[in-house]
Write a protein that holds these residues in place. Structure first.
Motif, PDB file in Angstrom:
ATOM      1  N   PHE A 133      12.923   8.956  20.095  1.00 30.44           N
ATOM      2  CA  PHE A 133      12.128  10.319  19.655  1.00 30.44           C
ATOM      3  C   PHE A 133      10.989  10.079  18.710  1.00 30.44           C
ATOM      4  O   PHE A 133      11.394   9.283  17.103  1.00 30.44           O
ATOM      5  CB  PHE A 133      13.421  11.622  18.158  1.00 30.44           C
ATOM      6  N   ARG A 134      10.275   9.665  19.208  1.00 32.37           N
ATOM      7  CA  ARG A 134       8.853   8.812  18.802  1.00 32.37           C
ATOM      8  C   ARG A 134       8.493   9.459  18.100  1.00 32.37           C
ATOM      9  O   ARG A 134       7.455   9.442  16.655  1.00 32.37           O
ATOM     10  CB  ARG A 134       8.150   8.273  19.795  1.00 32.37           C
ATOM     11  N   GLY A 135       8.085  10.857  17.858  1.00 32.00           N
ATOM     12  CA  GLY A 135       6.933  11.604  16.770  1.00 32.00           C
ATOM     13  C   GLY A 135       7.947  12.207  15.870  1.00 32.00           C
ATOM     14  O   GLY A 135       7.108  11.190  14.543  1.00 32.00           O
ATOM     15  N   ILE A 136       9.543  12.066  15.719  1.00 31.03           N
ATOM     16  CA  ILE A 136      10.639  12.334  14.463  1.00 31.03           C
ATOM     17  C   ILE A 136      10.226  10.830  14.278  1.00 31.03           C
ATOM     18  O   ILE A 136      10.446  10.799  12.269  1.00 31.03           O
ATOM     19  CB  ILE A 136      11.980  12.684  15.017  1.00 31.03           C
ATOM     20  N   ALA A 137      10.749   9.948  14.425  1.00 34.45           N
ATOM     21  CA  ALA A 137      10.268   8.365  14.383  1.00 34.45           C
ATOM     22  C   ALA A 137       9.175   8.210  13.180  1.00 34.45           C
ATOM     23  O   ALA A 137       9.311   7.971  11.997  1.00 34.45           O
ATOM     24  CB  ALA A 137      10.572   7.038  15.050  1.00 34.45           C
ATOM     25  N   GLY A 138       8.240   8.772  13.654  1.00 32.04           N
ATOM     26  CA  GLY A 138       7.114   7.812  13.130  1.00 32.04           C
ATOM     27  C   GLY A 138       6.506   8.879  11.745  1.00 32.04           C
ATOM     28  O   GLY A 138       6.118   8.479  10.822  1.00 32.04           O
ATOM     29  N   ILE A 139       6.905  10.625  12.143  1.00 34.30           N
ATOM     30  CA  ILE A 139       6.634  11.025  10.586  1.00 34.30           C
ATOM     31  C   ILE A 139       7.838  10.601   9.571  1.00 34.30           C
ATOM     32  O   ILE A 139       7.387  10.550   8.119  1.00 34.30           O
ATOM     33  CB  ILE A 139       7.289  12.562  10.998  1.00 34.30           C
ATOM     34  N   SER A 140       8.747  10.566   9.721  1.00 38.51           N
ATOM     35  CA  SER A 140       9.789   9.647   8.790  1.00 38.51           C
ATOM     36  C   SER A 140       9.476   8.119   8.394  1.00 38.51           C
ATOM     37  O   SER A 140       9.506   8.476   6.974  1.00 38.51           O
ATOM     38  CB  SER A 140      11.125   9.373   9.463  1.00 38.51           C
ATOM     39  N   MET A 141       8.694   7.412   9.480  1.00 42.55           N
ATOM     40  CA  MET A 141       8.054   6.651   8.265  1.00 42.55           C
ATOM     41  C   MET A 141       7.126   6.940   7.447  1.00 42.55           C
ATOM     42  O   MET A 141       7.005   5.980   6.518  1.00 42.55           O
ATOM     43  CB  MET A 141       7.738   5.356   9.933  1.00 42.55           C
ATOM     44  N   GLU A 142       6.204   7.532   7.964  1.00 42.14           N
ATOM     45  CA  GLU A 142       5.354   8.625   7.243  1.00 42.14           C
ATOM     46  C   GLU A 142       5.863   8.473   5.979  1.00 42.14           C
ATOM     47  O   GLU A 142       5.066   8.492   4.489  1.00 42.14           O
ATOM     48  CB  GLU A 142       4.762   9.050   7.384  1.00 42.14           C
ATOM     49  N   ILE A 143       6.421   9.373   5.712  1.00 45.06           N
ATOM     50  CA  ILE A 143       7.794  10.010   4.344  1.00 45.06           C
ATOM     51  C   ILE A 143       8.182   8.497   3.582  1.00 45.06           C
ATOM     52  O   ILE A 143       7.876   8.747   2.923  1.00 45.06           O
ATOM     53  CB  ILE A 143       8.666  11.231   5.289  1.00 45.06           C
ATOM     54  N   ALA A 144       8.449   8.176   4.186  1.00 46.17           N
ATOM     55  CA  ALA A 144       9.703   6.530   4.036  1.00 46.17           C
ATOM     56  C   ALA A 144       8.382   5.650   2.971  1.00 46.17           C
ATOM     57  O   ALA A 144       8.123   5.211   1.831  1.00 46.17           O
ATOM     58  CB  ALA A 144      10.073   5.817   4.853  1.00 46.17           C
ATOM     59  N   ARG A 145       7.126   5.851   3.397  1.00 43.40           N
ATOM     60  CA  ARG A 145       6.290   4.502   3.208  1.00 43.40           C
ATOM     61  C   ARG A 145       5.300   5.228   1.905  1.00 43.40           C
ATOM     62  O   ARG A 145       5.377   4.960   0.790  1.00 43.40           O
ATOM     63  CB  ARG A 145       4.844   4.316   3.776  1.00 43.40           C
ATOM     64  N   LEU A 146       5.429   7.155   1.273  1.00 44.33           N
ATOM     65  CA  LEU A 146       5.070   7.804   0.653  1.00 44.33           C
ATOM     66  C   LEU A 146       5.783   7.203  -0.494  1.00 44.33           C
ATOM     67  O   LEU A 146       5.535   7.226  -1.603  1.00 44.33           O
ATOM     68  CB  LEU A 146       4.705   9.055   0.918  1.00 44.33           C
ATOM     69  N   PHE A 147       6.920   7.630  -0.203  1.00 45.79           N
ATOM     70  CA  PHE A 147       8.349   7.420  -1.271  1.00 45.79           C
ATOM     71  C   PHE A 147       8.023   5.840  -1.744  1.00 45.79           C
ATOM     72  O   PHE A 147       8.223   5.462  -2.513  1.00 45.79           O
ATOM     73  CB  PHE A 147       9.245   7.730  -0.755  1.00 45.79           C
ATOM     74  N   ILE A 148       8.232   4.894  -1.425  1.00 45.61           N
ATOM     75  CA  ILE A 148       7.856   2.973  -1.271  1.00 45.61           C
ATOM     76  C   ILE A 148       6.535   3.864  -2.351  1.00 45.61           C
ATOM     77  O   ILE A 148       6.730   3.290  -3.546  1.00 45.61           O
ATOM     78  CB  ILE A 148       7.828   2.630  -0.762  1.00 45.61           C
ATOM     79  N   LEU A 149       5.833   3.838  -1.700  1.00 51.53           N
ATOM     80  CA  LEU A 149       4.303   4.088  -3.320  1.00 51.53           C
ATOM     81  C   LEU A 149       4.752   4.458  -3.743  1.00 51.53           C
ATOM     82  O   LEU A 149       3.805   4.126  -4.978  1.00 51.53           O
ATOM     83  CB  LEU A 149       3.168   4.353  -2.162  1.00 51.53           C
ATOM     84  N   LEU A 150       5.331   5.783  -4.034  1.00 51.33           N
ATOM     85  CA  LEU A 150       5.583   6.590  -5.537  1.00 51.33           C
ATOM     86  C   LEU A 150       6.578   5.631  -6.201  1.00 51.33           C
ATOM     87  O   LEU A 150       6.110   5.885  -7.557  1.00 51.33           O
ATOM     88  CB  LEU A 150       6.856   7.973  -5.137  1.00 51.33           C
ATOM     89  N   PHE A 151       7.736   5.314  -5.949  1.00 48.10           N
ATOM     90  CA  PHE A 151       8.136   4.106  -6.563  1.00 48.10           C
ATOM     91  C   PHE A 151       7.501   3.131  -7.284  1.00 48.10           C
ATOM     92  O   PHE A 151       7.370   2.808  -7.866  1.00 48.10           O
ATOM     93  CB  PHE A 151       9.117   3.599  -5.411  1.00 48.10           C
ATOM     94  N   LEU A 152       7.189   2.172  -6.327  1.00 47.22           N
ATOM     95  CA  LEU A 152       6.186   1.121  -6.534  1.00 47.22           C
ATOM     96  C   LEU A 152       4.921   1.358  -8.070  1.00 47.22           C
ATOM     97  O   LEU A 152       4.914   0.837  -9.406  1.00 47.22           O
ATOM     98  CB  LEU A 152       5.081   0.731  -5.851  1.00 47.22           C
ATOM     99  N   VAL A 153       4.243   2.408  -7.209  1.00 47.76           N
ATOM    100  CA  VAL A 153       3.255   2.785  -8.808  1.00 47.76           C
ATOM    101  C   VAL A 153       4.136   3.746 -10.442  1.00 47.76           C
ATOM    102  O   VAL A 153       4.643   3.610 -11.173  1.00 47.76           O
ATOM    103  CB  VAL A 153       3.020   4.709  -8.080  1.00 47.76           C
ATOM    104  N   LEU A 154       5.940   4.352 -10.409  1.00 47.08           N
ATOM    105  CA  LEU A 154       5.967   4.797 -11.371  1.00 47.08           C
ATOM    106  C   LEU A 154       6.994   3.600 -11.795  1.00 47.08           C
ATOM    107  O   LEU A 154       6.967   3.046 -13.049  1.00 47.08           O
ATOM    108  CB  LEU A 154       7.466   5.716 -10.851  1.00 47.08           C
ATOM    109  N   ALA A 155       7.193   3.250 -11.289  1.00 47.03           N
ATOM    110  CA  ALA A 155       7.868   2.125 -11.053  1.00 47.03           C
ATOM    111  C   ALA A 155       6.590   0.113 -12.297  1.00 47.03           C
ATOM    112  O   ALA A 155       7.041   0.089 -13.354  1.00 47.03           O
ATOM    113  CB  ALA A 155       8.717   0.161 -10.183  1.00 47.03           C
ATOM    114  N   ILE A 156       5.277   0.331 -11.959  1.00 48.54           N
ATOM    115  CA  ILE A 156       4.934  -0.083 -13.106  1.00 48.54           C
ATOM    116  C   ILE A 156       4.017   0.283 -14.244  1.00 48.54           C
ATOM    117  O   ILE A 156       4.316   0.112 -15.190  1.00 48.54           O
ATOM    118  CB  ILE A 156       3.602  -0.458 -12.179  1.00 48.54           C
ATOM    119  N   VAL A 157       4.292   1.710 -14.525  1.00 50.19           N
ATOM    120  CA  VAL A 157       4.190   2.676 -15.087  1.00 50.19           C
ATOM    121  C   VAL A 157       5.156   2.798 -16.386  1.00 50.19           C
ATOM    122  O   VAL A 157       4.766   2.618 -17.261  1.00 50.19           O
ATOM    123  CB  VAL A 157       4.083   3.921 -14.796  1.00 50.19           C
ATOM    124  N   SER A 158       6.406   2.912 -15.649  1.00 57.25           N
ATOM    125  CA  SER A 158       7.320   2.770 -16.284  1.00 57.25           C
ATOM    126  C   SER A 158       7.212   1.397 -17.720  1.00 57.25           C
ATOM    127  O   SER A 158       7.998   1.064 -18.564  1.00 57.25           O
ATOM    128  CB  SER A 158       8.666   2.608 -15.708  1.00 57.25           C
TER     129      SER A 158
END
Length: 65
Positions: free
Chosen positions: A37-62
């Motif tokens: 399921f390549r479509g679901i895989a791509g969407i899941s990777m984009e969501i994972a990338r977004l969460f990692i970016l939010l994690f990094l931003v909040l870690a730096i701010v904290s």
């Protein structure tokens, strides 16, 4: 506690939940890729990338606060 004394509590912006969500979506993307399921895989990777970016931003701010 005496009246007029201030208690400083750390700001809890960084809890790590975004990192756990990112790991879940990354594993979901890997499983979806293996199944084909390549479509679901791509969407899941984009969501994972977004969460990692939010994690990094909040870690730096904290850390800075």
């Amino acid at each position: 506690m005496l009246a007029g004394t201030a208690v400083w509590l750390p700001l809890q912006l960084f809890t790590g939940t975004f990192l756990s969500y990112a790991i879940v979506f990354f594993v979901l993307a890997l499983v979806a890729t293996l199944v084909g399921f390549r479509g679901i895989a791509g969407i899941s990777m984009e969501i994972a990338r977004l969460f990692i970016l939010l994690f990094l931003v909040l870690a730096i701010v904290s850390i800075l606060l």
